[in-house]
Design a protein around this motif. Structure first.
Motif, PDB file in Angstrom:
ATOM      1  N   LEU A  41       0.583  -1.083  -0.040  1.00 53.90           N
ATOM      2  CA  LEU A  41       0.108  -0.148   0.000  1.00 53.90           C
ATOM      3  C   LEU A  41       1.081   1.199   0.105  1.00 53.90           C
ATOM      4  O   LEU A  41       0.501   2.221  -0.713  1.00 53.90           O
ATOM      5  CB  LEU A  41      -0.998  -0.277   1.240  1.00 53.90           C
ATOM      6  N   LEU A  42       2.073   1.313   0.802  1.00 55.37           N
ATOM      7  CA  LEU A  42       3.069   2.512   0.813  1.00 55.37           C
ATOM      8  C   LEU A  42       3.721   2.548  -0.437  1.00 55.37           C
ATOM      9  O   LEU A  42       3.724   3.756  -1.073  1.00 55.37           O
ATOM     10  CB  LEU A  42       3.929   2.179   1.694  1.00 55.37           C
ATOM     11  N   GLY A  43       3.903   1.262  -1.184  1.00 47.29           N
ATOM     12  CA  GLY A  43       4.580   1.564  -2.425  1.00 47.29           C
ATOM     13  C   GLY A  43       3.759   2.206  -3.357  1.00 47.29           C
ATOM     14  O   GLY A  43       3.913   3.007  -4.374  1.00 47.29           O
ATOM     15  N   VAL A  44       2.291   1.802  -3.392  1.00 46.83           N
ATOM     16  CA  VAL A  44       1.248   2.127  -4.462  1.00 46.83           C
ATOM     17  C   VAL A  44       1.139   3.719  -4.409  1.00 46.83           C
ATOM     18  O   VAL A  44       1.001   4.328  -5.194  1.00 46.83           O
ATOM     19  CB  VAL A  44       0.140   1.473  -4.385  1.00 46.83           C
ATOM     20  N   GLY A  45       1.084   3.925  -2.910  1.00 48.07           N
ATOM     21  CA  GLY A  45       0.851   5.380  -2.638  1.00 48.07           C
ATOM     22  C   GLY A  45       1.984   6.411  -3.191  1.00 48.07           C
ATOM     23  O   GLY A  45       1.724   7.546  -3.863  1.00 48.07           O
ATOM     24  N   PHE A  46       3.160   6.027  -2.901  1.00 50.02           N
ATOM     25  CA  PHE A  46       4.358   6.636  -3.452  1.00 50.02           C
ATOM     26  C   PHE A  46       4.340   6.714  -5.224  1.00 50.02           C
ATOM     27  O   PHE A  46       4.835   7.593  -5.566  1.00 50.02           O
ATOM     28  CB  PHE A  46       5.617   5.673  -2.982  1.00 50.02           C
ATOM     29  N   PHE A  47       4.186   5.381  -5.607  1.00 51.42           N
ATOM     30  CA  PHE A  47       4.069   5.546  -7.214  1.00 51.42           C
ATOM     31  C   PHE A  47       2.988   6.451  -7.302  1.00 51.42           C
ATOM     32  O   PHE A  47       3.221   7.159  -8.598  1.00 51.42           O
ATOM     33  CB  PHE A  47       3.924   4.093  -7.475  1.00 51.42           C
ATOM     34  N   GLY A  48       1.988   6.454  -7.017  1.00 50.23           N
ATOM     35  CA  GLY A  48       0.716   7.414  -7.503  1.00 50.23           C
ATOM     36  C   GLY A  48       1.242   8.785  -7.246  1.00 50.23           C
ATOM     37  O   GLY A  48       1.106   9.757  -7.981  1.00 50.23           O
ATOM     38  N   LEU A  49       1.819   9.222  -6.083  1.00 51.17           N
ATOM     39  CA  LEU A  49       2.545  10.554  -5.950  1.00 51.17           C
ATOM     40  C   LEU A  49       3.384  10.900  -6.963  1.00 51.17           C
ATOM     41  O   LEU A  49       3.402  12.170  -7.647  1.00 51.17           O
ATOM     42  CB  LEU A  49       2.982  10.830  -4.492  1.00 51.17           C
ATOM     43  N   LEU A  50       4.324  10.104  -7.281  1.00 47.50           N
ATOM     44  CA  LEU A  50       5.334  10.392  -8.451  1.00 47.50           C
ATOM     45  C   LEU A  50       4.633  10.567  -9.723  1.00 47.50           C
ATOM     46  O   LEU A  50       4.886  11.416 -10.496  1.00 47.50           O
ATOM     47  CB  LEU A  50       6.390   9.301  -8.412  1.00 47.50           C
ATOM     48  N   TRP A  51       3.564   9.727 -10.111  1.00 50.15           N
ATOM     49  CA  TRP A  51       2.883   9.810 -11.227  1.00 50.15           C
ATOM     50  C   TRP A  51       2.225  10.918 -11.500  1.00 50.15           C
ATOM     51  O   TRP A  51       2.343  11.640 -12.489  1.00 50.15           O
ATOM     52  CB  TRP A  51       2.017   8.462 -11.517  1.00 50.15           C
ATOM     53  N   THR A  52       1.255  11.469 -10.598  1.00 49.52           N
ATOM     54  CA  THR A  52       0.694  12.617 -10.477  1.00 49.52           C
ATOM     55  C   THR A  52       1.629  13.972 -10.665  1.00 49.52           C
ATOM     56  O   THR A  52       1.277  14.928 -11.386  1.00 49.52           O
ATOM     57  CB  THR A  52      -0.409  12.859  -9.151  1.00 49.52           C
ATOM     58  N   PHE A  53       2.701  13.802  -9.707  1.00 41.69           N
ATOM     59  CA  PHE A  53       3.572  14.898 -10.023  1.00 41.69           C
ATOM     60  C   PHE A  53       4.106  15.251 -11.419  1.00 41.69           C
ATOM     61  O   PHE A  53       4.215  16.102 -11.928  1.00 41.69           O
ATOM     62  CB  PHE A  53       4.826  14.718  -8.984  1.00 41.69           C
ATOM     63  N   ARG A  54       4.643  13.830 -11.972  1.00 40.81           N
ATOM     64  CA  ARG A  54       5.137  13.907 -13.431  1.00 40.81           C
ATOM     65  C   ARG A  54       3.965  14.391 -14.465  1.00 40.81           C
ATOM     66  O   ARG A  54       4.218  15.184 -15.209  1.00 40.81           O
ATOM     67  CB  ARG A  54       5.421  12.634 -13.783  1.00 40.81           C
ATOM     68  N   LEU A  55       2.660  13.917 -14.164  1.00 40.44           N
ATOM     69  CA  LEU A  55       1.620  14.532 -15.132  1.00 40.44           C
ATOM     70  C   LEU A  55       1.381  16.080 -14.829  1.00 40.44           C
ATOM     71  O   LEU A  55       1.290  16.735 -15.854  1.00 40.44           O
ATOM     72  CB  LEU A  55       0.309  14.005 -14.827  1.00 40.44           C
ATOM     73  N   THR A  56       1.420  16.653 -13.613  1.00 41.50           N
ATOM     74  CA  THR A  56       1.460  17.949 -13.484  1.00 41.50           C
ATOM     75  C   THR A  56       2.448  18.670 -14.199  1.00 41.50           C
ATOM     76  O   THR A  56       2.533  19.956 -14.766  1.00 41.50           O
ATOM     77  CB  THR A  56       1.284  18.269 -11.890  1.00 41.50           C
ATOM     78  N   GLN A  57       3.676  18.079 -14.185  1.00 42.98           N
ATOM     79  CA  GLN A  57       4.919  18.974 -14.602  1.00 42.98           C
ATOM     80  C   GLN A  57       4.753  18.801 -16.346  1.00 42.98           C
ATOM     81  O   GLN A  57       5.117  19.670 -16.859  1.00 42.98           O
ATOM     82  CB  GLN A  57       6.314  18.043 -14.399  1.00 42.98           C
ATOM     83  N   GLN A  58       4.360  17.760 -16.758  1.00 41.80           N
ATOM     84  CA  GLN A  58       4.029  17.719 -18.184  1.00 41.80           C
ATOM     85  C   GLN A  58       3.040  18.746 -18.752  1.00 41.80           C
ATOM     86  O   GLN A  58       3.029  19.367 -19.672  1.00 41.80           O
ATOM     87  CB  GLN A  58       3.775  16.409 -18.746  1.00 41.80           C
ATOM     88  N   ARG A  59       1.930  18.829 -17.815  1.00 41.61           N
ATOM     89  CA  ARG A  59       0.897  19.796 -18.191  1.00 41.61           C
ATOM     90  C   ARG A  59       1.421  21.343 -18.021  1.00 41.61           C
ATOM     91  O   ARG A  59       1.149  22.088 -18.834  1.00 41.61           O
ATOM     92  CB  ARG A  59      -0.344  19.788 -17.039  1.00 41.61           C
TER      93      ARG A  59
END
Length: 76
Positions: A41-59
Motif C-alpha cells: 500500500l505504501l509503494g502504491v501510494g508513493f508511485f501514485g504521488l510520483l505519477w501525478t507529479f510527473r503529469l502535473t509537470q508535463q501539463r
C-alpha cells in the motif's frame, strides 16, 4: 487542478496510514501477510504521488509551450 490536489492528498493520507500499519504489524503481528499488505500500500501510494507529479509537470510544460507559441504569433 483541484482534482489533482485532492488525489495527492488522499494518497498522502493513505501513505501515512500505511506507515502506521507497517509499524503496528511489525510490533504486534510479527511479520506475515499484514506487513506485506501495508508495504504494498505504501509503494502504491508513493508511485501514485510520483505519477501525478510527473503529469502535473508535463501539463505545466505544455502550457508554457503554448504560451510561447501564442506570444510568437502576436509578435508577427
Amino acid at each position: 487542478m483541484s482534482k489533482t490536489f485532492f488525489w495527492q492528498a488522499v494518497r498522502l493520507v493513505v501513505m501515512v496510514l500505511a506507515v502506521a500499519g507497517i509499524i503496528y504489524a511489525l510490533e504486534f503481528m510479527h511479520g506475515g501477510f499484514a506487513v506485506w499488505f501495508w508495504v504494498a500500500l505504501l509503494g502504491v501510494g508513493f508511485f501514485g504521488l510520483l505519477w501525478t507529479f510527473r503529469l502535473t509537470q508535463q501539463r505545466v510544460a505544455r502550457e508554457r509551450r503554448a504560451q510561447k507559441q501564442r506570444s510568437k504569433k502576436r509578435c508577427r
